[in-house]
Enzyme design. Structure first.
Site, PDB file in Angstrom:
ATOM      1  N   CYS A  58       6.823  -6.722  -6.449  1.00 35.91           N
ATOM      2  CA  CYS A  58       6.506  -5.734  -5.251  1.00 35.91           C
ATOM      3  C   CYS A  58       5.927  -4.572  -6.291  1.00 35.91           C
ATOM      4  CB  CYS A  58       6.844  -5.597  -4.235  1.00 35.91           C
ATOM      5  SG  CYS A  58       7.298  -6.402  -3.010  1.00 35.91           S
ATOM      6  N   HIS A  63       0.706  -4.469   2.365  1.00 35.81           N
ATOM      7  CA  HIS A  63       1.298  -4.421   1.170  1.00 35.81           C
ATOM      8  C   HIS A  63       0.612  -5.974   0.167  1.00 35.81           C
ATOM      9  CE1 HIS A  63       3.621  -4.304  -1.694  1.00 35.81           C
ATOM     10  NE2 HIS A  63       5.073  -5.643  -0.881  1.00 35.81           N
TER      11      HIS A  63
END
Lengths: 382, 382
Positions: free
Chosen positions: A82, A321
């Site tokens: 991430c 995301h």
């Protein structure tokens, strides 16, 4: 050797959402061209590029650069789960700071819609993957432990989603914008992995974001510091949940590198892939002591209009995301905030901003990477 | 600012082959531990890591580092197709040279056996992929054009495979070691994409390699220069085949950065994924003028015992081609050659070595990256 001061002179993003019919390159092209335009540059004035992506195809760097006139400059990729996009920003900053390159573009790009039908599960050779623990389940374990350990009501988790989705309602590029849900709607949304309900989980998004990093010039958002840590080994005896120790260490180094403390920070974008993530992160960087982070959303402290707004963009929970893009989407939001260009979600008087992204660990590592940057608004506020 | 001189103080590799039952991490662990041992270090003395892989899983960097005591140091990934490992070496060199880190390990790792049943085909959104052109077909187009343009007999292509497989017969870690084929056997092996036959194509391999880069010390193999280029746009009107212009430009910069010319180079490892690749590369770096590179293998010039041996390890054609590992496997071979540790495949008196890897382009880019490094043997030859 003395370091070059650095600044962000331009940012851009695509819209965030599910765009399976589009090419991944197109998403990046939107972000890159906007960032270069925003910096007042032509493509030929960019000297190097760092491109972060987790699941992008081989050759992703040149693939996204060639279509917008950036072929032939030194290009590098970054992958740290991430935090992939934030590592791209960090590496761009390091390269400019050291004088390796002049103007550098950092790009993050990801298209999850064409790759995943359900949540991301760690590799089957990892302990988590072998146990069938998808990402929501891993965060749910953190959330369960947190609620039990500190005697916190599940509603306080849900308040984080209510806040961030209220912010995201003012972000026209958010994946889950529109009418924000009530506390009841968050609590009563479909259970995903107890205590996390659907609206406490970030969506699986497509999108891209970019930032131009250059030697600092008046008018830029200055990068006061960017700190990167890669995680150490994580044991079941570790007193903190997954990743928290790494976030804490990185924050300590970011503040030590400047004259700032967390109290000086006016606005933040942090890694809220799940509601518990924002809570643990804000504790790790010192906004609240352990066990008290859960009150920050419900008290209004971290809402726009509060003392230290967190995730005014809507965060991962609302903006979305797209893994490798997230760090640069956070950077773009903070640049807009520090310039006073954030429209209906503007944080008043924002002067110092903090960006944090943590890329989850694998194979027993606490975190793949955590990057924390401290940004300062332009000398002449608009 | 003055740059730090850099050296390679340790190298290591796994065996190369098809190991679908092994974990990708295990391959890397073999290479990393050998490299750190070879450098006379303990894992705790490594300050940062760059990990190159094309198809490795997310989090590949920490994944391979954690198991060998390297968790918690700054870690970065590199992806540039076949040059991914060489970009890792280049970035390690740059970081040490600039004083960013002390000792840095560069790692390349790839496991193709668990991922591909046939040859690699570019993405379906690329012109090549849309046309169904797998990698052997792309190189076959180059080979056909070369034979036609220069009036060269197909046997001269096959001689490259004969030479490299004869070299690889002395490499106990080669994927395709053992009894080397004759010219007839190469020519008569199964047609893959005319004029390339099976034995003119590299195998799809698993394997890993690593190198420790540190401030130069006596006894090290010195990195005289490492140059990286990313490809420009490639048009059908380009007078050179795919990648050649980028290799040529990179070589020119490597020689310009040193006092050396191609005539000073005693041994080379270059990118011979297909026989035509070695020929075009040697022309691009100046070993032979255009159209004459095809004679270098058949004349013995590039064989062990010849004037400028090329691919004494067996090259990609024999050692194998685990994409992200290849550049570091090349580096390991050259370090062994320059130290006089290459056993039955030792090149006599090797003092200056050239390493070249080109990562193929995508989406109309000439090459994802080309890295060329010039290495110098230890001060006291063994």
């Amino acid at each position: 050797m003395s370091e070059q001061r650095t600044g962000i002179s331009g940012v851009g993003t695509s819209s965030f959402g599910r765009f399976p019919a589009r090419r991944i390159e197109e998403l990046a092209w939107e972000a890159i061209t906007e960032a270069i335009d925003d910096a007042g540059l032509m493509p030929g004035e960019i000297d190097a590029a760092y491109v972060g992506s987790v699941f992008g195809p081989p050759g992703i760097a040149n693939r996204v650069l060639a279509g917008v006139g950036l072929a032939g400059i030194p290009t590098f990729t970054t992958e740290a789960a991430c935090a992939s996009g934030t590592v791209a920003l960090h590496e761009a900053d390091q390269a400019v700071r050291a004088g390796r390159f002049g103007r550098v573009i950092a790009v993050g790009v990801e298209q999850l819609s064409t790759r995943f039908a359900g949540p991301i599960v760690p590799e089957p050779t990892d302990p988590e993957g072998r146990a069938g623990l998808a990402m929501p389940a891993l965060y749910a374990l953190q959330a369960s432990r947190y609620l039990q350990e500190w005697g916190v009501a599940p509603e306080l988790l849900a308040h984080v989603a209510v806040k961030n989705k209220a912010h995201g309602a003012h972000n026209p590029r958010a994946h889950l914008g529109g009418q924000p849900p009530s506390l009841e709607q968050v609590m009563e949304s479909r259970p995903i992995a107890g205590p996390l309900t659907l609206l406490q989980c970030c969506p699986m998004s497509d999108g891209a974001a970019a930032a131009v990093v250059a030697p600092y010039a008046s008018g830029d958002v200055e990068i006061l510091t960017s700190q990167l840590s890669s995680g150490g080994l994580w044991g079941s005896s570790d007193p903190t949940p997954w990743g928290v120790a790494t976030v804490r260490a990185t924050a300590a180094r970011a503040f030590a590198a400047t004259e700032l403390t967390i109290r000086d920070v006016d606005v933040m974008e942090v890694h809220d892939a799940f509601t518990i993530g924002e809570i643990l992160t804000l504790e790790a960087i010192g906004v609240a002591p352990p066990g008290r982070g859960a009150e920050l959303a419900s008290s209004g402290h971290t809402a726009i209009g509060g003392a230290q707004p967190v995730n005014p963009s809507g965060g991962l929970l609302s903006r979305g995301h797209p893994l490798g893009s997230t760090g640069l989407a956070q950077a773009a939001e903070l640049v807009w905030q520090l310039r006073g260009q954030a429209g209906e979600r503007q944080v008043g008087g924002a002067r110092i901003a903090l960006l944090e992204t943590m890329g989850g660990g694998a194979a027993g590592v606490d975190a793949n990477a955590c990057v924390i940057a401290l940004l300062r608004g332009p000398d002449e506020s608009p």
